[in-house]
Write a protein that holds these residues in place. Sequence first.
Motif, PDB file in Angstrom:
ATOM      1  N   ALA A 362      16.064  85.009  41.557  1.00 48.93           N
ATOM      2  CA  ALA A 362      14.548  85.518  41.658  1.00 48.93           C
ATOM      3  C   ALA A 362      14.170  85.657  39.328  1.00 48.93           C
ATOM      4  CB  ALA A 362      14.474  86.817  41.772  1.00 48.93           C
ATOM      5  N   TYR A 364      14.443  82.872  36.086  1.00 46.30           N
ATOM      6  CA  TYR A 364      13.942  81.468  35.809  1.00 46.30           C
ATOM      7  C   TYR A 364      12.828  81.374  34.673  1.00 46.30           C
ATOM      8  CZ  TYR A 364      10.040  80.526  38.934  1.00 46.30           C
ATOM      9  OH  TYR A 364       9.215  80.362  39.844  1.00 46.30           O
ATOM     10  N   VAL A 408      -3.468  75.638  35.424  1.00 48.06           N
ATOM     11  CA  VAL A 408      -2.368  76.727  34.924  1.00 48.06           C
ATOM     12  C   VAL A 408      -1.565  76.873  36.761  1.00 48.06           C
ATOM     13  CG1 VAL A 408      -1.810  79.121  34.713  1.00 48.06           C
ATOM     14  CG2 VAL A 408      -3.085  78.673  33.096  1.00 48.06           C
ATOM     15  N   TRP A 409      -2.109  77.064  37.456  1.00 45.60           N
ATOM     16  CA  TRP A 409      -2.205  76.779  39.312  1.00 45.60           C
ATOM     17  C   TRP A 409      -1.257  75.655  39.162  1.00 45.60           C
ATOM     18  CZ3 TRP A 409       0.448  80.931  37.961  1.00 45.60           C
ATOM     19  CH2 TRP A 409       0.145  82.410  37.829  1.00 45.60           C
ATOM     20  N   PHE A 480      -5.778  74.971  39.864  1.00 45.66           N
ATOM     21  CA  PHE A 480      -6.515  75.893  40.134  1.00 45.66           C
ATOM     22  C   PHE A 480      -6.516  76.151  38.449  1.00 45.66           C
ATOM     23  CE2 PHE A 480      -5.278  77.436  43.929  1.00 45.66           C
ATOM     24  CZ  PHE A 480      -6.039  77.446  44.963  1.00 45.66           C
ATOM     25  N   PHE A 481      -7.479  76.032  37.663  1.00 41.69           N
ATOM     26  CA  PHE A 481      -7.620  76.716  36.239  1.00 41.69           C
ATOM     27  C   PHE A 481      -8.021  78.017  36.614  1.00 41.69           C
ATOM     28  CE2 PHE A 481      -8.159  71.704  35.874  1.00 41.69           C
ATOM     29  CZ  PHE A 481      -7.593  71.243  35.015  1.00 41.69           C
ATOM     30  N   ALA A 482      -7.120  78.247  36.064  1.00 38.45           N
ATOM     31  CA  ALA A 482      -7.117  80.423  36.546  1.00 38.45           C
ATOM     32  C   ALA A 482      -7.390  80.953  35.274  1.00 38.45           C
ATOM     33  CB  ALA A 482      -5.989  80.532  37.380  1.00 38.45           C
TER      34      ALA A 482
ATOM     35  N   THR B  61      -8.238  83.594  43.640  1.00 39.02           N
ATOM     36  CA  THR B  61      -7.853  83.355  42.473  1.00 39.02           C
ATOM     37  C   THR B  61      -8.690  81.698  41.583  1.00 39.02           C
ATOM     38  OG1 THR B  61      -5.453  82.775  41.631  1.00 39.02           O
ATOM     39  CG2 THR B  61      -6.070  82.115  43.651  1.00 39.02           C
ATOM     40  N   GLY B  62      -7.960  81.860  40.559  1.00 35.31           N
ATOM     41  CA  GLY B  62      -9.299  80.883  40.109  1.00 35.31           C
ATOM     42  C   GLY B  62     -11.001  80.672  39.437  1.00 35.31           C
ATOM     43  N   TRP B  89       6.389  86.437  33.493  1.00 39.15           N
ATOM     44  CA  TRP B  89       5.107  86.298  34.548  1.00 39.15           C
ATOM     45  C   TRP B  89       6.019  86.846  36.253  1.00 39.15           C
ATOM     46  CZ3 TRP B  89       1.203  81.314  34.324  1.00 39.15           C
ATOM     47  CH2 TRP B  89       1.114  81.736  32.978  1.00 39.15           C
ATOM     48  N   PRO B  92       3.749  85.662  40.069  1.00 36.61           N
ATOM     49  CA  PRO B  92       2.221  84.341  40.444  1.00 36.61           C
ATOM     50  C   PRO B  92       2.331  84.458  41.703  1.00 36.61           C
ATOM     51  CG  PRO B  92       4.407  83.682  38.526  1.00 36.61           C
ATOM     52  CD  PRO B  92       4.881  84.840  40.042  1.00 36.61           C
ATOM     53  N   PRO B  93       0.726  83.659  42.108  1.00 34.23           N
ATOM     54  CA  PRO B  93       0.560  82.870  43.126  1.00 34.23           C
ATOM     55  C   PRO B  93       1.125  82.054  43.547  1.00 34.23           C
ATOM     56  CG  PRO B  93      -1.962  83.717  41.528  1.00 34.23           C
ATOM     57  CD  PRO B  93      -0.414  83.874  40.517  1.00 34.23           C
ATOM     58  N   HIS B  94       0.184  81.318  42.189  1.00 33.58           N
ATOM     59  CA  HIS B  94       1.000  80.195  42.587  1.00 33.58           C
ATOM     60  C   HIS B  94       2.488  79.820  41.357  1.00 33.58           C
ATOM     61  CE1 HIS B  94      -2.514  78.852  45.044  1.00 33.58           C
ATOM     62  NE2 HIS B  94      -2.554  79.637  44.007  1.00 33.58           N
ATOM     63  N   GLU B  95       2.704  78.228  41.522  1.00 34.06           N
ATOM     64  CA  GLU B  95       3.688  78.075  40.103  1.00 34.06           C
ATOM     65  C   GLU B  95       2.958  77.629  38.835  1.00 34.06           C
ATOM     66  OE1 GLU B  95       7.121  78.071  40.093  1.00 34.06           O
ATOM     67  OE2 GLU B  95       7.162  77.858  42.283  1.00 34.06           O
ATOM     68  N   PRO B  96       3.364  78.833  37.324  1.00 37.69           N
ATOM     69  CA  PRO B  96       2.721  78.284  36.414  1.00 37.69           C
ATOM     70  C   PRO B  96       3.236  77.044  35.950  1.00 37.69           C
ATOM     71  CG  PRO B  96       4.422  80.413  36.458  1.00 37.69           C
ATOM     72  CD  PRO B  96       4.748  79.652  37.622  1.00 37.69           C
ATOM     73  N   TYR B  97       2.297  76.170  35.487  1.00 35.90           N
ATOM     74  CA  TYR B  97       2.804  74.821  35.295  1.00 35.90           C
ATOM     75  C   TYR B  97       2.901  74.028  34.074  1.00 35.90           C
ATOM     76  CZ  TYR B  97       1.224  69.395  35.902  1.00 35.90           C
ATOM     77  OH  TYR B  97       1.792  68.085  36.146  1.00 35.90           O
ATOM     78  N   VAL B 113      10.216  83.724  34.442  1.00 36.51           N
ATOM     79  CA  VAL B 113       8.651  83.927  35.908  1.00 36.51           C
ATOM     80  C   VAL B 113      10.096  84.871  36.445  1.00 36.51           C
ATOM     81  CG1 VAL B 113       7.491  82.362  37.808  1.00 36.51           C
ATOM     82  CG2 VAL B 113       8.755  81.461  35.340  1.00 36.51           C
ATOM     83  N   VAL B 114       9.875  85.680  37.255  1.00 36.88           N
ATOM     84  CA  VAL B 114      10.241  86.571  37.858  1.00 36.88           C
ATOM     85  C   VAL B 114       9.790  86.049  39.824  1.00 36.88           C
ATOM     86  CG1 VAL B 114      11.436  88.496  38.302  1.00 36.88           C
ATOM     87  CG2 VAL B 114      10.954  87.792  36.125  1.00 36.88           C
ATOM     88  N   ARG B 115      10.754  85.897  40.785  1.00 36.56           N
ATOM     89  CA  ARG B 115       9.532  86.250  41.782  1.00 36.56           C
ATOM     90  C   ARG B 115      10.482  87.622  42.905  1.00 36.56           C
ATOM     91  NH1 ARG B 115       6.021  83.739  42.872  1.00 36.56           N
ATOM     92  NH2 ARG B 115       5.812  81.364  41.264  1.00 36.56           N
ATOM     93  N   TRP B 141       1.379  90.178  39.586  1.00 37.37           N
ATOM     94  CA  TRP B 141       0.563  90.016  40.435  1.00 37.37           C
ATOM     95  C   TRP B 141       0.347  90.800  41.471  1.00 37.37           C
ATOM     96  CZ3 TRP B 141       1.621  86.360  36.471  1.00 37.37           C
ATOM     97  CH2 TRP B 141       0.327  85.752  35.872  1.00 37.37           C
TER      98      TRP B 141
END
Lengths: 482, 212
Positions: A362, A364, A408-409, A480-482, B61-62, B89, B92-97, B113-115, B141
Motif C-alpha cells: 500500500a 510505494y 498528472v493523472w 487528466f491535467f489536474a 477532477t481535472g 500522496w 489519489p483518485p488516479h495513478e500519479p503519472y 504514494v499510499v493506497r 484525497w
Amino acid sequence: MKSLRHSPAAARFATADLFADAVAAQPATAQPATATRSTSVSPERHLVRPRSARLWYAVVFPELCESRAACMLQRLGVSAQRFTSWVSIEMPNALLLEIKGSVKLFGSLDALHADIDAAWNRLELCARTATAPTTLGALWLARAGKHVQLQESGALAGALADLPIACTAWHPDRLQTLRSMGVTRIGELLRLPRAGLARRLGPAAVVDLDIALAKQAAPRRAFVPRERFRERCDFETEIDTVVYLQKAVHPLVERCALFLRQRQAGVQALELRLRHRVLAETRVRLGLASITGERRRLADVLDEKLQRLELPAPVRSMELRSGALQPLSASSLDVFAGLRGGDRDTAPQLVERLRARLGEHAVYGVMTIAEHRPEAAWQRVHELRLTGTQRAAPHAAAAHAQPLPRPVWLLAEPEMLRAADLQRLQEGALILEEGPERIESGWWDGRGVARDYYIARQVHGARWWIFQERHTQDWYLHGFFA
Amino acid sequence: MPREVSTLADILADARVWKLKDASAAPSRPVWSTGRPVLDACLPGGGWPTASLVEVLLETTGLGEIQLFLPALAACQCKTDGEARWLVWIAPPHEPYAPALVQQGIELGRLLVVRPASATEALWAAEQALSSGVCAAVLLWLKGTDDRWLRRLKLAAEEGGGLGVLFRPERHRFESSPASVRLLLTRGEHETQLELLKVQGGRPGHVALDVS
C-alpha cells in the motif's frame, strides 16, 4: 598470465605482478595467494591487512571430521574470540588468531599461549599449535607439530627450514613435483632459484613462501560469527487477547535490543512466533525499512503489527527471532537521533509504520522509464531508497525533450470517448489546444501503439489528454491535467 | 503622576494588538508560492501556508487542482541543506503519472504514494505523515470525513510543520472546517472558477485564475 608462463623472464614479471597486487591488499586480487588453502566460510567478514607487528597463533585440528569441519570451525572460532577479537578460519581444519594485542592483557605470551592451548584441551580436541609473526609461518609450524613461539621474523627462516614440505598443505600434485625434484624440506625449497620455482610450481607457491617469511603481507579476513537473536517466553496461563500479548512481548524486544547493542548490530527483519495448543503456530513477520537495533522502533512496529492481528486461538508461548545481524552504519546510530529534535520520526520509521498497518504494497514510490508509450513510461517502486542525501541528478527521462506536457493523472486503461464527448469535439466545445503528438512504438512486443495525442480543453476549463488511434480513428481519453 | 501618553506607533508595537495587514505581510512560517501571482496576492504571506491545512473542494477532477500546488511541491522539497524532503500522496483518485511530475521538477525519489483500504486508514496515514516532520507536504484525497478528524489533521500539520492539502468533493462546502485556507474549484462558463471560501488572515472571494 597463462600464456606468458613459458619464458622464465615473463614468469618473473607475472610473479612480480602478483606481489604488487597482494601488497596493495585488494581483497579480490589478493585472493589467489590464499585461495589454495583458506576458503571463506562466512560472507560477512572484515578484511584486515596484517602488519609486521602482528603475532599469529595457529591451531590445527588434525582429527576434525571433514564433513562437519566448517560448522565446527565456526563454533571453535566463536570460543576463540575470548582471546582476541580477530580470528580467521583456515579451511579445512585450522584457525588463526592474532594475539599481539592480547599479550599484555594475559600477562605474557607464554601465559596467553598456555591459556588458549588449555581451551582446546578442555574440549578434548587434539590440537597442534604454534605462534609465529606470519600467518603461514604459524600455520606451517602448527601443521608440522612444532609447538614453538617465535616472536622475531628473523628467526622464521631457520625455524621453517626443518619442516617437511607436506606442512604447507599444498596440492598433492605440487608436492609430488617437489618430491621428484628431491625436495623434502622447506629449507631445500628456499634454496632453489625463484624464477625456476615460479615456473615449475606456479607463482602462488613463491608468494606463499614470501608470506611465510614475512617478505610480503597476506591479507586475512576476520571471522564474524553468524548470530541471531532467539528467545522464547512461556506463559503460565494461555493468553487470548492481543493487549496482554503486546505487554508480554516488550521484555523480549528489550532483550533483543540489548543483544543487538552489545554486538553493535541491527536487524532488518524480525519474526514473532505464537504457539497455540492445537493449531499450527502463528507467525508475525516484521520487515523494517532500514537496519535498526533501536528498542523503541522495534517495539513500535511490532505493536502496530500486533494490533491488527486476530488470534486464531489462545497463545501458550511465543518466540522472538531476529533476521541476520547487520552492522550499523554511523548514520543509523541512535546517538544522532537526539540532535534532530526529540523523538521525531525519520522517513524509514514513517514508512515502516504505514506499511505495518496498511500492508507492504500500500506504500510505494514511482519512477520514470525511458519509453515512448505513455502507459509504459512509469512504474511503481516498492524498494524505496529511504536514506541517502544526494539529490538525484536530472533524470534521464527529464533530459528527453518531451514536446508536450504530460498529465498528472493517467488512467490505468484508456477510455473510449463517449458519443456526447465526440459530438462536442466535432462542435468545437472540446477544443484541441495542443497536438498532435504522434506516438508510434512498441510494435516489437505485440503491444504496439500508433496514436496522435492532443491536449483537449473543455469549455468550462477541465483539460484532458486524449488520443486518436490511427488505425481505427477512435478517440480515447488517457489522462487528466489536474 | 501624568498618565503615559500612547502614540499610535506605541499601540501598534504592542504585541497584544492584532493587525490584519501585518498578518498578511509577515507570516511566522514560510509560505510556498502557488505559481500564480493573482492567487498569491490573495493569500497571507503570498503563498500556501506551511504547518497548516489547505482544503480544496472540487466539482470534478481535472480542474487544474494539482497545478495549483505543483510549484509549491517542487519548491518545498528542496531544502537549503541539500536533502530533498518527502512528499506523500494519500489515496489519489488516479495513478500519479511519473513523467508529468518529473516535467514539473518533482524529485521522484522522495515521493510516496499510499493506497489505504478505507477512509479511516487514509486519515490515519495522513495524520502520521503530517506529524512525523519528515514530509514537506501531504496530499490527501477523501470522499467525506467528519470535523473531528480534520481538526486532528490540522493539529498534526501544526506539529510536523508541513503543508497539508485535503481534496474533497464540492458537496462539503457548507460544512464547517478547521482548514486555514478553503477554496472551491468549479467548472465555469469559459474556464475553471476559483473561489476562496475561507482565508485565515486574508480576504475570501473569487480569483480570476486563467488569464492565459
